[in-house]
Design an enzyme around this catalytic site. Sequence first.
Site, PDB file in Angstrom:
ATOM      1  N   HIS A  76       0.824  -1.210   0.000  1.00  0.00           N
ATOM      2  CA  HIS A  76       0.000   0.000   0.000  1.00  0.00           C
ATOM      3  C   HIS A  76       0.858   1.260   0.000  1.00  0.00           C
ATOM      4  O   HIS A  76       0.417   2.316  -0.448  1.00  0.00           O
ATOM      5  CB  HIS A  76      -0.984  -0.036   1.166  1.00  0.00           C
ATOM      6  CG  HIS A  76      -2.060  -1.065   0.956  1.00  0.00           C
ATOM      7  ND1 HIS A  76      -3.397  -0.774   0.972  1.00  0.00           N
ATOM      8  CD2 HIS A  76      -1.979  -2.405   0.686  1.00  0.00           C
ATOM      9  CE1 HIS A  76      -4.096  -1.872   0.725  1.00  0.00           C
ATOM     10  NE2 HIS A  76      -3.258  -2.877   0.561  1.00  0.00           N
ATOM     11  N   TRP A 194       3.089 -13.315  -9.290  1.00  0.00           N
ATOM     12  CA  TRP A 194       4.174 -13.622  -8.344  1.00  0.00           C
ATOM     13  C   TRP A 194       3.976 -12.842  -7.041  1.00  0.00           C
ATOM     14  O   TRP A 194       4.144 -13.391  -5.948  1.00  0.00           O
ATOM     15  CB  TRP A 194       5.534 -13.301  -8.965  1.00  0.00           C
ATOM     16  CG  TRP A 194       5.807 -14.053 -10.236  1.00  0.00           C
ATOM     17  CD1 TRP A 194       5.175 -15.205 -10.670  1.00  0.00           C
ATOM     18  CD2 TRP A 194       6.752 -13.714 -11.258  1.00  0.00           C
ATOM     19  NE1 TRP A 194       5.676 -15.583 -11.884  1.00  0.00           N
ATOM     20  CE2 TRP A 194       6.643 -14.698 -12.284  1.00  0.00           C
ATOM     21  CE3 TRP A 194       7.677 -12.689 -11.418  1.00  0.00           C
ATOM     22  CZ2 TRP A 194       7.435 -14.678 -13.431  1.00  0.00           C
ATOM     23  CZ3 TRP A 194       8.473 -12.663 -12.562  1.00  0.00           C
ATOM     24  CH2 TRP A 194       8.350 -13.656 -13.557  1.00  0.00           C
TER      25      TRP A 194
END
Length: 361
Positions: A76, A194
């Site tokens: 974030h 991934w």
Amino acid sequence: MTFASLSALVLAFAATVQVAQAVSLPQKRATCAGGQVTANAACCVLFPLMEDLQKNLFDDGACGEDAHEALRLTFHDAIGFSPSRGVMGGADGSVITFSDTEVNFPANLGIDEIVEAEKPFLARHNISAGDLVHFAGTLAVTNCPGAPRIPFFLGRPPAKAASPIGLVPEPFDTITDILARMDDAGFVSVEVVWLLSAHSVAAADHVDETIPGTPFDSTPNLFDSQIFIETQLRGISFPGTGGNHGEVQSPLKGEMRLQSDHLFARDDRTSCEWQSMTNDQQKIQDRFSDTLFKMSMLGQNQDAMIDCSDVIPVPAALVTKPHLPAGKSKTDVEQACATGAFPALGADPGPVTSVPRVPPA
Ligand code: HEM
Ligand SMILES: *[C@@H]1O[C@H](CO)[C@@H](O)[C@H](O)[C@H]1NC(C)=O
């Protein structure tokens, strides 16, 4: 040149490179106040910080709620990076420095807890907010057996501005939108898959507020491939009960499946890569290490930073094997990849139980 002589040449070259690398391995140069050795004296600041984080944030080195949140925070923070919009902050700690702004973004719901939990470490240690966020995340991962040892570079300068609203993907976004947002930040679709290995050590508190701590796979304290396996099981028919909150019902009691993870597992652009992660722990480790490190350097100048990777502890190895949950068989797998079959996996012998919640911090 024939193929054989070409490959002989390549092998010879590879051997030379290996020898050269062995000779130029960095010397252990600095001995820190606590007696630890590291490649650069500047990295010494990380040892007391590591001890403090392990004891006072991660509950003596656990892969629990705080470790999960610290990992989520790296995303974030870093994804506040958008060359197309001229937003170049990236992995700069702005999520802490400008928390008054950033924690209020809807996509950052719940992030305030870990932001407030990390702030006291800034007061106790001589480190920037960006270095703290990304060091804490890299360290958090090492508490989860099966995780890779991810490189860490020190020296993020103070964040200059808050990230603007709208850059953090949400679970009800379309795959097209999430891939476009991630591409803008520099990640192609396989790299997004991934990175989502992170959801192997994850739970949701706010997707459904009535069931906080509901994990995304059956083993939220292990960095394993169960997230990729379990999202491939037939769910309760899409869009499930969570509707616009981004939840799809998992067939496993006590488990939550994000709509975005459900779709990544089934979308033509990502399903084969997703499937390739079900049964290859080495691949999960290597690719996650590469991409999480890349993410932790967004907006940063690596040449101006110090390689402190040798400070990062070696995580415990995984002792479990990729498996179908108890009571499930191959017929429960919703094959999505068009060019290869889902691997043959044994099922957990049972009994069939509900996946326990991740206890609150
Ligand atoms: C790309 C699209 C992504 C979406 C839509 C997404 C969405 C979410 C959501 C909705 C939650 C639950 C938050 C809550 O309710 O408490 C969550 C948790 C989490 N996410 Fe993601 N995420 C994405 C990518 C990533 C990436 C790249 C990372 C890598 C660091 C990551 C790491 C985590 C972790 C570790 C948690 C668990 C937090 C906890 O257990 O407290 N996510 N994610
Ligand atoms: C804090 O760290 C910086 C380098 O990041 C260093 O220049 C400075 O001297 C340090 N301050 C103290 C009080 O140790």
